[in-house]
Write an enzyme that holds these catalytic residues in place. Structure first.
Site, PDB file in Angstrom:
ATOM      1  N   GLU A   1     -88.669 -29.307  89.952  1.00 43.15           N
ATOM      2  CA  GLU A   1     -89.532 -27.990  90.133  1.00 43.15           C
ATOM      3  C   GLU A   1     -90.955 -28.500  90.020  1.00 43.15           C
ATOM      4  OE1 GLU A   1     -90.423 -23.524  89.073  1.00 43.15           O
ATOM      5  OE2 GLU A   1     -90.212 -25.032  87.333  1.00 43.15           O
TER       6      GLU A   1
ATOM      7  N   HIS B   1     -85.870 -17.199  91.926  1.00 42.61           N
ATOM      8  CA  HIS B   1     -85.664 -16.042  90.914  1.00 42.61           C
ATOM      9  C   HIS B   1     -87.262 -15.800  90.277  1.00 42.61           C
ATOM     10  CE1 HIS B   1     -85.928 -19.799  88.859  1.00 42.61           C
ATOM     11  NE2 HIS B   1     -86.231 -19.432  87.989  1.00 42.61           N
TER      12      HIS B   1
ATOM     13  N   ASP C   1     -79.514 -25.909  85.305  1.00 44.18           N
ATOM     14  CA  ASP C   1     -80.986 -25.980  85.088  1.00 44.18           C
ATOM     15  C   ASP C   1     -81.286 -26.787  83.714  1.00 44.18           C
ATOM     16  OD1 ASP C   1     -83.749 -24.838  85.429  1.00 44.18           O
ATOM     17  OD2 ASP C   1     -82.765 -23.129  86.138  1.00 44.18           O
TER      18      ASP C   1
HETATM   19  C1  NOJ Z   1     -90.251 -22.438  86.005  1.00 42.00           C
HETATM   20  C2  NOJ Z   1     -88.857 -21.162  86.196  1.00 42.00           C
HETATM   21  O1  NOJ Z   1     -88.174 -21.120  87.491  1.00 42.00           O
HETATM   22  C3  NOJ Z   1     -89.478 -20.027  85.373  1.00 42.00           C
HETATM   23  O2  NOJ Z   1     -88.479 -18.890  85.766  1.00 42.00           O
HETATM   24  C4  NOJ Z   1     -89.651 -20.241  84.018  1.00 42.00           C
HETATM   25  O3  NOJ Z   1     -90.454 -18.946  83.639  1.00 42.00           O
HETATM   26  C5  NOJ Z   1     -90.769 -21.379  83.829  1.00 42.00           C
HETATM   27  N1  NOJ Z   1     -90.540 -22.552  84.790  1.00 42.00           N
HETATM   28  C6  NOJ Z   1     -90.866 -21.832  82.334  1.00 42.00           C
HETATM   29  O4  NOJ Z   1     -89.764 -22.443  82.147  1.00 42.00           O
END
Ligand code: NOJ
Length: 543
Positions: free
Chosen positions: A242, A316, A95
């Site tokens: 994402e 998650h 990640d």
């Molecule tokens: C997306 C992530 O999946 C999430 O868990 C996180 O809180 C936010 N981005 C901020 O990094």
């Protein structure tokens, strides 16, 4: 193997398997479970952040990009995991949280101490905009005693990085190269479509659910440069972005292979179909029409535009899909298999979130004290302040909290589900005595796990699944989501009944003699007018 044949498994490291008894999962715990992952048949593991972090947002607040948090283990253990993964033909995806750093990161600390060079790493302004944090409240916080403000689109401890500054970009490119040298073969870029901000930041024009800083054209340039300077140098590397509040047009641009940006994108529109007026903290029944429309739009448009979707129903940040889309009391198994079928036979890369392969469900926590997640805690406060009773606010957290999926993986029916011999950092779901890996193994061919194994193998043996085009089928059917895939002379029809009510659907003539590739019921009689049982999923192949 083409990346299109691969299946990715997401591990939330804190909750997967604890070997040092501190109640927190670790890298050695993942290593121990490589045989399990091999048995399932997945090709790559995406790990949520494992870097040093104050853990205000469970590791998405990174204080050092180039190390492993002792919570999870050591760099040697990480290297051993990559090495041993190879023996099991399992690669790793890390990640990359490149939109923001923790305010404890050295860069922010130096900026705060007055260093101008590092101040230019962040968005520091005299006049804040009207932007709100994705976790609630103002997106600007006072920058020390300076009278200025720094931008944090997420938690107040997560400061946004200034990608306009070429030095920042180069620093981040170095991070990606560092992990490439460790043998990492995949990168998941956190909220990457919000990195491109204008020089002069403007207020949000209208509240259309797509804030000012989303999908800016400059983001495509940044991704091209990132690709050129880092992962583009290794054709085996898989990347996924994402994308927050994105559009299909942008996702085509992000993933069309000739543009050299990313391999694929995650979007979240299909997981907002149980939000009332776009508000997550509401609990209407899911809107099936909208869900179907979204699957078809993203399926067809990405197919036509040569883009590539990353498909998922769990991660998650989401409550368990089974609790959202299925009448879980009576049809947990059929529902889990139906949902898996539509993800795995779709056009795009399927992601499995740990525990999904055994049909894990929401934990049914009984008190706000059971929750750890910062977003859930903020939301509870906000709901109560808005005037909801504590009971009602709690009910909504119970339904929508991200902690629903973050509970420890359920391995056995022993204490703490076999996850730890210590005290788990987050309570284990009450369902563990019945729902666990050991129980699934005892069910053998009948298990949800075995069904996932079959789906994963199908993608590797049928080009129509990995490569085929996507076309909607019977889009007006009130309870079936169905689609056609085609590749050369092969055609696949996938039918999924989203309800516990039996229904009928007309098959295209050619499929009446089709081969049943997979079916979550054993006694189906194929006929022109096909009856689908509760949560039935079936795929028919013709050549
Ligand atoms: C997306 C992530 O999946 C999430 O868990 C996180 O809180 C936010 N981005 C901020 O990094």
């Amino acid at each position: 193997m083409s990346f299109k044949e691969k299946v990715i498994y997401q591990i939330y490291p804190k909750s997967f398997n604890d070997t040092d008894h501190d109640g927190i999962g670790d890298l050695n715990g993942i290593r121990e479970k490589l045989p399990y992952l091999r048995e399932l048949g997945i090709d790559m593991v995406w790990l949520n952040p494992v870097y040093p972090s104050p853990q205000k947002d469970n590791g998405y607040d990174i204080s050092d990009y180039l190390a492993i948090d002792p919570l999870f283990g050591t760099m040697e253990e990480f290297e051993a995991l990559i090495k041993e993964g190879k023996e099991y033909q399992i690669e790793f995806m890390l990640d990359m949280v490149l939109n923001h750093v923790s305010i404890e990161h050295e860069w922010f600390q130096k900026a705060l101490a007055g260093d101008k060079y590092y101040q230019d790493f962040f968005y520091i302004r005299d006049e804040p905009t009207d932007w709100v944090s994705k976790f609630g409240g103002n997106a600007w916080a006072p920058f020390g005693e300076t009278g200025k403000y720094y931008l944090h689109l997420y938690d107040i401890t997560q400061a946004d990085l200034n990608w306009r500054n070429p030095v920042v970009r180069e620093e981040l490119f170095k991070v990606v190269r560092f992990w490439m040298e460790k043998g990492v073969k995949g990168f998941r870029f956190d909220v990457i479509n919000v990195i491109g901000k204008d020089e002069v930041l403007k207020d949000n024009p209208v509240d259309d659910g797509k804030p000012e800083y989303t999908d800016k054209p400059i983001t495509h340039d940044y991704l091209k440069w990132l690709n050129q300077e880092t992962f583009g140098r290794d054709p085996e590397i898989i990347t996924v972005g994402e994308m927050s509040a994105t559009t299909v047009e942008n996702c085509i641009l992000y993933t069309e292979p000739n543009r050299h940006e990313l391999t694929m994108t995650f979007n979240f529109h299909h997981l907002k179909v149980d939000y009332e007026n776009g508000d997550k903290w509401t609990t209407p029944a899911f809107d099936f029409e909208e869900l179907k429309r979204l699957f078809h739009t993203w399926g067809e448009e990405m197919s036509k535009g040569n883009g590539w979707n990353a498909w998922f129903l769990n991660n998650h940040d989401q409550p368990r899909a089974l609790n959202r889309f299925v009448s879980v009391e009576n049809y947990r198994k059929q529902g889990a298999e139906m949902l898996a079928t539509l993800i795995h036979l779709n056009r795009g890369t399927p992601y499995i979130y740990m525990g999904e392969e055994i049909g894990m469900i929401d934990p049914a926590f009984t008190s706000m004290n059971d929750y750890v997640d910062i977003e859930s805690k903020n939301a509870y406060q906000m709901l109560v302040e808005k005037g909801l009773s504590e009971q009602e606010a709690f009910r909504r957290i119970q339904a929508k909290s991200r902690d629903n999926s973050r509970t420890p993986m359920q391995w056995t029916n022993e204490k703490h589900a076999g996850f730890t011999e210590g005290t788990p950092w987050l309570k284990v779901s009450a369902s563990y005595p019945e729902i666990n890996v050991e129980a699934a193994k005892n069910e053998k061919e009948q298990s949800i796990f075995a069904y996932y194994q079959r789906l994963i193998q199908l993608r590797k043996t049928h080009l129509v699944i990995s490569e085929g085009d996507y076309q909607a089928y019977a889009p007006e059917h009130p309870q079936v989501y169905a689609f056609l895939r085609s590749y050369r002379d092969e055609k696949l029809l996938v039918l999924t009944n989203f309800y516990e009510k039996t229904t009928k659907i007309d098959l295209p003539e050619e499929f009446v003699e089709g081969k049943r590739l997979i079916d979550n019921y054993s006694d189906t009689v194929i006929s022109k007018e096909l009856t689908l049982k509760p949560y039935q999923a079936i795929a028919l192949l013709v050549k």
